[in-house]
Design a protein around this motif. Structure first.
Motif, short mmCIF file in Angstrom:
data_model
loop_
_atom_site.label_atom_id
_atom_site.label_comp_id
_atom_site.label_asym_id
_atom_site.label_seq_id
_atom_site.Cartn_x
_atom_site.Cartn_y
_atom_site.Cartn_z
N ASP A 56 -9.59 -6.87 -2.40
CA ASP A 56 -10.41 -6.16 -1.41
C ASP A 56 -9.70 -4.89 -0.93
O ASP A 56 -10.33 -3.84 -0.75
N GLY A 57 -8.39 -5.00 -0.73
CA GLY A 57 -7.61 -3.84 -0.27
C GLY A 57 -7.61 -2.73 -1.30
O GLY A 57 -7.79 -1.55 -0.96
N PHE A 58 -7.41 -3.07 -2.57
CA PHE A 58 -7.44 -2.05 -3.60
C PHE A 58 -8.82 -1.43 -3.75
O PHE A 58 -8.94 -0.23 -4.00
N LEU A 59 -9.86 -2.23 -3.56
CA LEU A 59 -11.21 -1.68 -3.61
C LEU A 59 -11.39 -0.62 -2.51
O LEU A 59 -11.93 0.46 -2.77
N LYS A 60 -10.90 -0.93 -1.32
CA LYS A 60 -10.96 0.05 -0.22
C LYS A 60 -10.17 1.31 -0.58
O LYS A 60 -10.61 2.43 -0.33
N ILE A 61 -9.01 1.11 -1.16
CA ILE A 61 -8.15 2.24 -1.52
C ILE A 61 -8.82 3.10 -2.59
O ILE A 61 -8.80 4.33 -2.50
N PHE A 62 -9.44 2.48 -3.58
CA PHE A 62 -10.07 3.24 -4.66
C PHE A 62 -11.36 3.93 -4.21
O PHE A 62 -11.74 4.95 -4.77
N THR A 63 -12.02 3.40 -3.19
CA THR A 63 -13.27 4.02 -2.73
C THR A 63 -13.07 4.97 -1.56
O THR A 63 -13.87 5.88 -1.37
N LYS A 64 -12.03 4.75 -0.77
CA LYS A 64 -11.82 5.59 0.42
C LYS A 64 -10.46 6.27 0.42
O LYS A 64 -9.97 6.70 1.45
N GLY A 65 -9.85 6.35 -0.75
CA GLY A 65 -8.53 6.95 -0.87
C GLY A 65 -8.49 8.42 -0.51
O GLY A 65 -7.43 8.96 -0.21
N ASP A 66 -9.65 9.07 -0.52
CA ASP A 66 -9.67 10.48 -0.16
C ASP A 66 -9.38 10.69 1.33
O ASP A 66 -9.14 11.81 1.77
N LEU A 67 -9.34 9.60 2.12
CA LEU A 67 -8.99 9.71 3.53
C LEU A 67 -7.48 9.72 3.75
O LEU A 67 -7.02 9.94 4.86
N TYR A 68 -6.71 9.47 2.67
CA TYR A 68 -5.26 9.48 2.78
C TYR A 68 -4.77 10.87 3.13
O TYR A 68 -5.18 11.87 2.54
N ASP A 69 -3.87 10.94 4.11
CA ASP A 69 -3.27 12.20 4.54
C ASP A 69 -1.86 12.29 3.94
O ASP A 69 -0.96 11.54 4.32
N PRO A 70 -1.65 13.22 2.99
CA PRO A 70 -0.35 13.29 2.29
C PRO A 70 0.84 13.65 3.18
O PRO A 70 1.98 13.54 2.72
N LYS A 71 0.64 14.02 4.42
CA LYS A 71 1.80 14.30 5.27
C LYS A 71 2.47 13.01 5.75
O LYS A 71 3.54 13.05 6.30
N TYR A 72 1.82 11.84 5.49
CA TYR A 72 2.41 10.54 5.82
C TYR A 72 2.85 9.85 4.53
O TYR A 72 2.26 10.06 3.48
N PRO A 73 3.86 8.97 4.62
CA PRO A 73 4.31 8.27 3.42
C PRO A 73 3.19 7.39 2.84
O PRO A 73 2.51 6.67 3.57
N PHE A 74 3.03 7.44 1.53
CA PHE A 74 1.97 6.68 0.87
C PHE A 74 2.13 5.19 1.09
O PHE A 74 1.16 4.48 1.39
N LYS A 75 3.36 4.68 0.97
CA LYS A 75 3.58 3.24 1.07
C LYS A 75 3.21 2.71 2.46
O LYS A 75 2.67 1.61 2.57
N ALA A 76 3.49 3.47 3.49
CA ALA A 76 3.13 3.05 4.85
C ALA A 76 1.60 3.00 5.00
O ALA A 76 1.06 2.07 5.61
N TRP A 77 0.91 4.01 4.47
CA TRP A 77 -0.56 4.04 4.51
C TRP A 77 -1.12 2.85 3.73
O TRP A 77 -2.02 2.16 4.20
N PHE A 78 -0.58 2.61 2.56
CA PHE A 78 -1.02 1.51 1.70
C PHE A 78 -0.83 0.17 2.43
O PHE A 78 -1.73 -0.67 2.45
N ARG A 79 0.33 0.00 3.03
CA ARG A 79 0.63 -1.25 3.74
C ARG A 79 -0.35 -1.47 4.89
O ARG A 79 -0.81 -2.58 5.12
N ARG A 80 -0.67 -0.40 5.59
CA ARG A 80 -1.62 -0.49 6.71
C ARG A 80 -3.00 -0.94 6.22
O ARG A 80 -3.65 -1.76 6.87
#
Length: 193
Positions: A56-80
């Protein structure tokens, strides 16, 4: 000769994954599956539940990943994302978990010593998984993930006092389980000379 394979950079893999690139999605999944599983196992009672949360988490990431802000660490965003997905799962399954009266089940003196050093990581995770679901979630959010009681209260829809009480009871329950584990361990084998 140009390399058409997706890069190993998680931000680039995310960018391509959001656009539907299956190879990038697979690479991102493989790259972060172990990390996601280690987070999920703390919040669930079984590996099957953890796998459901991961997917479910990866589905969210693949569909809403464009909301990721690159000024923050990816791993922290992913963990959240994974932690929030685990909390969503908990809320949806909460009515299915067996609730017991913790007052009767876990009477522990606060003077007990902790043989925690004798347990390995896997054994500790297994003990945490045995906690009643409400206590397990609060314990993980506060102790492992560093959320405040106010944040836990907002995320779970409980009072701050309930969050503090659940944490205290989770610690007592863990202490009791650790003491029971210690009694099950063989003692030192001394031979007379």
């Amino acid at each position: 000769m140009a390399n058409n394979l997706p890069s190993e950079n998680p931000e680039e893999l995310l960018h391509l994954s959001v656009r539907g690139d299956r190879k990038s999605q697979e690479k991102l999944y493989r790259q972060f599956y172990g990390f996601a599983m280690s987070v999920c196992m703390r919040y669930t009672q079984s590996r099957d539940e953890a796998l459901e949360i991961i997917n479910d988490g990866f589905l969210k990431i693949f569909t809403k990943g464009d909301l990721y802000d690159p000024k923050y660490p990816f791993k922290a965003w992913f963990r959240r994302i994974i932690v929030n997905t685990a909390l969503d799962f908990y809320r949806s399954q909460q009515k299915h978990y067996f609730h017991q009266n913790i007052e009767e089940a876990y009477e522990v003196s606060s003077n007990d010593s902790s043989p925690l050093s004798q347990l390995n990581h896997e054994e500790i995770i297994q003990l945490v998984q045995r906690l009643p679901s409400g206590y397990r979630i609060v314990f993980n959010l506060f102790v492992i993930d560093g959320f405040s009681h106010e944040e836990i209260s907002n995320q779970l829809g409980i009072s701050v006092g309930t969050s503090k009480s659940n944490l205290s009871r989770a610690r007592e329950a863990l202490r009791k389980m650790i003491l029971l584990e210690e009694k099950a361990l063989p003692g030192p084998n001394f031979k007379e000379i």
